[in-house]
Design an enzyme around this catalytic site. Structure first.
Site, PDB file in Angstrom:
ATOM      1  CD  GLN A   1     -16.509 -34.045  -3.989  1.00  0.00           C
ATOM      2  OE1 GLN A   1     -17.606 -33.518  -4.589  1.00  0.00           O
ATOM      3  NE2 GLN A   1     -15.234 -33.447  -4.061  1.00  0.00           N
TER       4      GLN A   1
ATOM      5  CB  SER B   1      -8.897 -35.879  -2.600  1.00  0.00           C
ATOM      6  OG  SER B   1      -9.672 -34.934  -3.626  1.00  0.00           O
TER       7      SER B   1
ATOM      8  CD  GLU C   1     -16.732 -30.092  -6.643  1.00  0.00           C
ATOM      9  OE1 GLU C   1     -16.525 -29.874  -5.438  1.00  0.00           O
ATOM     10  OE2 GLU C   1     -16.419 -30.683  -7.325  1.00  0.00           O
TER      11      GLU C   1
HETATM   12  C1  LIG Z   1     -10.370 -25.747  -1.164  1.00  0.00           C
HETATM   13  C2  LIG Z   1     -10.298 -27.187  -1.274  1.00  0.00           C
HETATM   14  C3  LIG Z   1     -11.331 -28.029  -1.010  1.00  0.00           C
HETATM   15  C4  LIG Z   1     -11.690 -29.536  -1.287  1.00  0.00           C
HETATM   16  N1  LIG Z   1     -12.699 -30.177  -0.989  1.00  0.00           N
HETATM   17  C5  LIG Z   1     -12.522 -31.360  -1.299  1.00  0.00           C
HETATM   18  C6  LIG Z   1     -13.420 -32.532  -0.619  1.00  0.00           C
HETATM   19  O1  LIG Z   1     -14.316 -31.884  -0.330  1.00  0.00           O
HETATM   20  N2  LIG Z   1     -13.518 -33.516  -1.027  1.00  0.00           N
HETATM   21  C7  LIG Z   1     -12.551 -34.241  -1.738  1.00  0.00           C
HETATM   22  O2  LIG Z   1     -12.465 -35.334  -1.993  1.00  0.00           O
HETATM   23  N3  LIG Z   1     -11.428 -33.373  -2.237  1.00  0.00           N
HETATM   24  C8  LIG Z   1     -11.376 -31.956  -1.899  1.00  0.00           C
HETATM   25  N4  LIG Z   1     -10.373 -31.422  -2.385  1.00  0.00           N
HETATM   26  C9  LIG Z   1      -9.185 -31.796  -3.035  1.00  0.00           C
HETATM   27  C10 LIG Z   1      -8.967 -31.222  -4.513  1.00  0.00           C
HETATM   28  O3  LIG Z   1     -10.130 -32.046  -5.287  1.00  0.00           O
HETATM   29  C11 LIG Z   1      -7.592 -31.745  -4.780  1.00  0.00           C
HETATM   30  O4  LIG Z   1      -6.797 -30.965  -4.039  1.00  0.00           O
HETATM   31  C12 LIG Z   1      -7.556 -31.608  -6.418  1.00  0.00           C
HETATM   32  O5  LIG Z   1      -8.214 -32.279  -7.070  1.00  0.00           O
HETATM   33  C13 LIG Z   1      -5.747 -31.730  -6.584  1.00  0.00           C
HETATM   34  O6  LIG Z   1      -5.386 -32.853  -6.235  1.00  0.00           O
HETATM   35  P1  LIG Z   1      -3.920 -32.913  -5.220  1.00  0.00           P
HETATM   36  O7  LIG Z   1      -4.233 -31.720  -4.348  1.00  0.00           O
HETATM   37  O8  LIG Z   1      -3.656 -34.260  -5.072  1.00  0.00           O
HETATM   38  O9  LIG Z   1      -2.882 -32.190  -6.327  1.00  0.00           O
HETATM   39  P2  LIG Z   1      -1.958 -33.070  -7.362  1.00  0.00           P
HETATM   40  O10 LIG Z   1      -2.811 -33.771  -8.196  1.00  0.00           O
HETATM   41  O11 LIG Z   1      -1.023 -33.720  -6.924  1.00  0.00           O
HETATM   42  O12 LIG Z   1      -1.386 -31.734  -8.135  1.00  0.00           O
HETATM   43  C14 LIG Z   1      -0.233 -31.284  -7.796  1.00  0.00           C
HETATM   44  C15 LIG Z   1       0.035 -30.211  -9.049  1.00  0.00           C
HETATM   45  O13 LIG Z   1       0.147 -31.224 -10.089  1.00  0.00           O
HETATM   46  C16 LIG Z   1      -0.518 -30.592 -11.185  1.00  0.00           C
HETATM   47  N5  LIG Z   1      -0.993 -31.984 -12.135  1.00  0.00           N
HETATM   48  C17 LIG Z   1      -1.322 -33.024 -11.500  1.00  0.00           C
HETATM   49  N6  LIG Z   1      -1.690 -33.650 -12.694  1.00  0.00           N
HETATM   50  C18 LIG Z   1      -1.748 -33.004 -13.950  1.00  0.00           C
HETATM   51  C19 LIG Z   1      -1.623 -33.307 -15.339  1.00  0.00           C
HETATM   52  N7  LIG Z   1      -1.933 -34.410 -15.607  1.00  0.00           N
HETATM   53  N8  LIG Z   1      -1.384 -32.418 -16.312  1.00  0.00           N
HETATM   54  C20 LIG Z   1      -0.933 -31.068 -15.665  1.00  0.00           C
HETATM   55  N9  LIG Z   1      -0.695 -30.734 -14.458  1.00  0.00           N
HETATM   56  C21 LIG Z   1      -0.973 -31.680 -13.527  1.00  0.00           C
HETATM   57  C22 LIG Z   1      -1.595 -30.025 -10.673  1.00  0.00           C
HETATM   58  O14 LIG Z   1      -2.310 -28.910 -11.392  1.00  0.00           O
HETATM   59  C23 LIG Z   1      -1.065 -29.361  -9.278  1.00  0.00           C
HETATM   60  O15 LIG Z   1      -0.591 -28.017  -9.593  1.00  0.00           O
HETATM   61  C24 LIG Z   1     -10.303 -29.865  -1.838  1.00  0.00           C
HETATM   62  C25 LIG Z   1      -9.162 -29.004  -2.419  1.00  0.00           C
HETATM   63  C26 LIG Z   1      -9.067 -27.746  -2.229  1.00  0.00           C
HETATM   64  C27 LIG Z   1      -8.036 -26.945  -2.315  1.00  0.00           C
END
Ligand SMILES: Cc1cc2nc3c(=O)[nH]c(=O)nc-3n(C[C@H](O)[C@H](O)[C@H](O)COP(=O)(O)OP(=O)(O)OC[C@H]3O[C@@H](n4cnc5c(N)ncnc54)[C@H](O)[C@@H]3O)c2cc1C
Lengths: 362, 395
Positions: free
Chosen positions: B124, B127, B242
């Site tokens: 997928q 991100s 998902e």
């Molecule tokens: C085990 C795992 C598997 C994954 N697999 C995939 C994959 O196959 N394909 C893919 O595309 N992605 C994948 N991801 C990515 C995943 O979707 C993102 O890590 C997730 O959506 C969070 O985005 P970020 O890491 O950029 O964190 P950020 O968005 O930067 O978040 C950082 C912190 O800020 C908080 N935050 C952000 N916005 C808000 C808001 N509006 N209100 C309150 N709090 C907020 C978050 O909750 C978090 O605590 C995976 C992630 C993990 C951990």
């Protein structure tokens, strides 16, 4: 009343912290962890120069003669930088055991060498806290047989202190005939724990511990306080990293720290952790100053920091989002160190049970 | 309230039970082990033939072709979990339903059959370094050049990208449109020239994650699912599927029973952990949570089988289910004490080190697929009708 660190204590902690930040940045921690080493030479020798290995050893035996509170301040700094170096077993529990139960001759023989960083001690008391994989160590005359699990700083140690099944403490040469040491691989690659098999090994008893559990108990209490302090330092670092990240990372066109959800995660961590510092100071202070309270406070410090540390390790990872789950920032070194501190020398539920018994409630 | 299944379903359950008993020796591994392992292709084929995998995928696309019957699907899942026999999969529970719903006939024919057989795997690509929770801000560009899209940019945290055959990917095709309306959903092979996959180490020590870089990657314009600029809506269909999968109460129940077993045979100071009142109490609290989530799942199921939106009971599944799993792993580690921190093929390791692995992976799942904080925002806004947070200029 003056509930605070002295100027000297603050200076000590600052100088150790400054040294560790310069000499043991994350890159060095990684290097050591990846090469399977839990003993970084320049850190070890630098700590020797700062007198850290002799922190609880009296000046007469070459140490700096400070109290357990100072040792805890050092442990906090070590945890803060997840430093791969022997400390809890070798520089605190071993000298405390020897001081509490050794003869003058034993003190003269071992303590100056510990203080000078010439010898590493492993300490094996796990079976006296909770037997799981071993029935402990039995004594026949002056010879020991059995198995000690989770010997702290026990990998590549020169000498070992182990408790026999009566709680008496013994010193053995790590390379004596009949000793087999195996490394136990844990999640925390900055720490060295070993299993030690003893097959009819010649040992030297610490006489003050025969028929008297006091020395064993104060050794364990000291170890618990050190692990709690390590956890405090590691947790503080995870909190600091979270706050820094929350101020910098942007999503939805704003820094994530401006979301109340993220702000509250950081505030919760700070609110939980800050009182732990006072708890830590008090617990480490009474270890020498108010011996009646020492055991209870060591249990509380250990178990409470385990809980707060666990919550912080998890929350900090969450604040970092997907980044927290990767190896990129190395956040997991702190996460795992906190996990290690939680389980060694008694997992929280067991330690709290002990706190109840110490208070005569059961 | 009626907890009895009708005769038709009871008979169906008997059939499933019999099938499992007769064929379990052919199943690979054990469902209670590490998640994410490959399910044997022959096992999957057998399950499809009998309607225990890809059950509702039409036969023309290689599935079993049954009428959707949520209760039957549930019975299948339940019985496989109970028997601790690895269940089948539906290819990719994010992609296949999306294609069935929104794909062209050609796409369905080309991709669904090999996917449900387990011969074509997907990753997928959503991100990006700057776009996680704020996924709609993604910046990977795809520009039309003749019959091709030309893709440039970067994805991150792409699970399984190193081994996947294909990616379903979100790209920006209309840079001038509002951010949710400028995205398209593309499918392409991972061996397309210009794709560079670099593994990222995770806290567990595995490298299942990847960064994926695109440099002038050409894919035919027919790779699009839905229309240009509709990618966000296509992706939301995927995310919906998902989310349903994360926090599955069956997994929690199986895990709970593993802990009971652990407490019955592990001892400390010669005393069974089950005989320690404090641990027992903690176990019982988790049991109550586990049961609530199980019954909540039955409630959601009833709604779905009637074609209704379950609302709040469904919105909380990912948040609460992932948390419960994490708490159970945390408890298992505490139960094992010092032994609980062993890892990495150490002697004395319990259950292959699975508890530490789960403890970390579950935290990853609390973050991935929409973080716990984002889940709470959605519960507040969509289920409870609370006002949205005021938008910042440009967001
Ligand atoms: C085990 C795992 C598997 C994954 N697999 C995939 C994959 O196959 N394909 C893919 O595309 N992605 C994948 N991801 C990515 C995943 O979707 C993102 O890590 C997730 O959506 C969070 O985005 P970020 O890491 O950029 O964190 P950020 O968005 O930067 O978040 C950082 C912190 O800020 C908080 N935050 C952000 N916005 C808000 C808001 N509006 N209100 C309150 N709090 C907020 C978050 O909750 C978090 O605590 C995976 C992630 C993990 C951990």
């Amino acid at each position: 009343m003056e509930f605070s660190l002295t100027e000297e204590q603050r200076l000590l902690q600052d100088s150790v912290s400054r040294f560790l930040q310069a000499e043991c940045p994350l890159a060095r921690v990684r290097e050591a962890a990846e090469s399977g080493s839990t003993h970084v030479d320049n850190v070890w020798s630098g700590l020797t120069d700062l007198g850290i290995h002799g922190i609880v050893i009296p000046e007469e035996q070459g140490g700096v003669g400070l109290s357990l509170l100072e040792a805890c301040l050092v442990a906090e700094a070590l945890g803060n930088c997840v430093v791969p170096v022997p400390f809890v077993g070798s520089s605190v529990m071993a000298p405390i055991a020897i001081l509490a139960a050794g003869t003058d001759a034993q003190k003269e023989r071992f303590l100056p060498r510990i203080a000078a960083g010439q010898v590493v001690f492993g300490v094996g008391v796990t079976e006296q806290i909770g037997r799981r994989e071993s029935e402990g160590i039995s004594l026949q005359g002056s010879r020991l047989s059995g198995k000690a699990m989770f010997v702290l700083d026990g990998v590549d140690a020169d000498q070992l202190i182990v408790a026999d099944s009566s709680g008496a403490l013994h010193i053995i040469d790590a390379d004596a005939r009949g000793v087999t040491t195996g490394k136990l691989k844990t999640i925390d690659r900055t720490r060295a724990v070993a299993e030690v098999l003893l097959n009819d090994v010649e040992a030297e008893v610490l006489p003050g511990s025969v028929g008297n559990r006091g020395p064993l108990e104060s050794t364990i209490d000291a170890g618990r306080l050190i692990l709690a302090a390590d956890c405090l330092g590691a947790s503080q670092n995870m909190l600091d990293q979270s706050v820094a990240y929350a101020k910098e990372r942007r999503q939805f066109n704003r820094v994530i720290g401006s979301f109340q959800a993220v702000k509250h995660m950081c505030a919760d961590m700070a609110a939980e952790l800050e009182p732990c510092r006072a708890l830590m100071w008090y617990s480490a202070h009474v270890y020498t100053a108010i011996p009646d309270e020492a055991r209870l406070m060591a249990c509380h410090a250990k178990a409470h920091l385990a809980e707060v540390g666990q919550q912080i390790a998890r929350t900090s990872t969450e604040v970092h989002g997907g980044m927290g789950f990767t190896d990129l920032l190395g956040l997991h070194y702190w996460f795992k160190r906190i996990g290690f501190d939680r389980q060694l020398l008694g997992a929280p539920e067991l330690v709290r049970e002990e706190a109840a018994r110490i208070q005569g409630w059961v | 309230m009626d907890l009895e299944y009708s005769e038709e379903y009871q008979a169906f359950r008997q059939e499933v039970v019999r099938f499992i008993a007769d064929h379990r020796h052919l199943a690979p591994g054990n469902v209670a082990r590490r998640p994410g392992e490959d399910v044997g292709i022959s096992w999957q084929k057998l399950l499809i033939e009998h309607g225990y995998a890809a059950r509702t995928v039409p036969a023309e696309y290689g599935g079993f072709g049954a009428e959707p019957d949520i209760l039957k699907s549930h019975i299948i899942a339940e019985e496989f979990a109970r028997a601790k026999v690895r269940p089948g999969h539906s290819g990719d529970n994010r992609l296949v339903p999306t294609l069935l719903e929104l794909g062209t006939e050609a796409q369905k024919k080309q991709f669904i059959p090999p996917t449900i057989r387990g011969e074509m795997s997907w990753c997928q690509g959503y991100s990006e370094p700057g776009s996680g929770s704020d996924l709609a801000s993604l910046g990977t560009r795809a520009e039309v050049d003749g019959d091709d899209f030309v893709i440039n940019g970067q994805k991150i945290w792409t699970s399984g990208a190193k081994t996947a055959d294909m990616m379903f990917c979100l790209v920006r095709t209309e840079p001038d449109a509002p951010k949710h309306q400028g995205i398209s959903y593309l499918l392409f092979p991972m061996d397309t020239p210009g794709i560079d996959v670099r593994p990222l180490l995770q806290m567990t020590g595995d490298a299942h994650f990847n960064e994926v870089f695109f440099t002038d990657v050409r894919v035919p314009t027919s790779s699009i699912v839905g229309k240009r600029g509709e990618g966000w809506f296509v992706a939301n269909a995927t995310l919906k599927h998902e989310r349903g999968g994360l926090g599955d109460p069956h997994a929690a129940e199986a895990r709970f029973h593993e802990i009971v077993e652990l407490m019955q045979h592990e001892t400390v100071d010669g005393m069974r952990l089950m005989d320690h009142a404090v641990y027992r109490d903690r176990l019982l609290k988790l049991q109550a949570r586990m049961l609530s989530m199980k019954f909540n799942g039955m409630r959601v199921l009833t709604h779905s089988s009637r074609g209704e939106e379950a609302g709040l009971p469904r919105w909380i599944v990912k948040l609460m289910g992932c948390e419960l799993n994490h708490q159970m792993a945390a408890m298992a580690i505490d139960l094992l004490g010092e032994l609980g921190i062993l890892y990495d093929a150490s002697p004395y390791l319990r259950d292959g080190g699975i508890w530490q692995h789960r403890y970390m992976l579950d935290l990853g799942l609390i973050i991935g697929g929409g973080t716990a904080q984002i889940q709470k925002n959605m519960i507040g806004e969509r289920a409870l009708g609370l006002p949205k947070e005021p938008k910042v200029e440009g967001a």
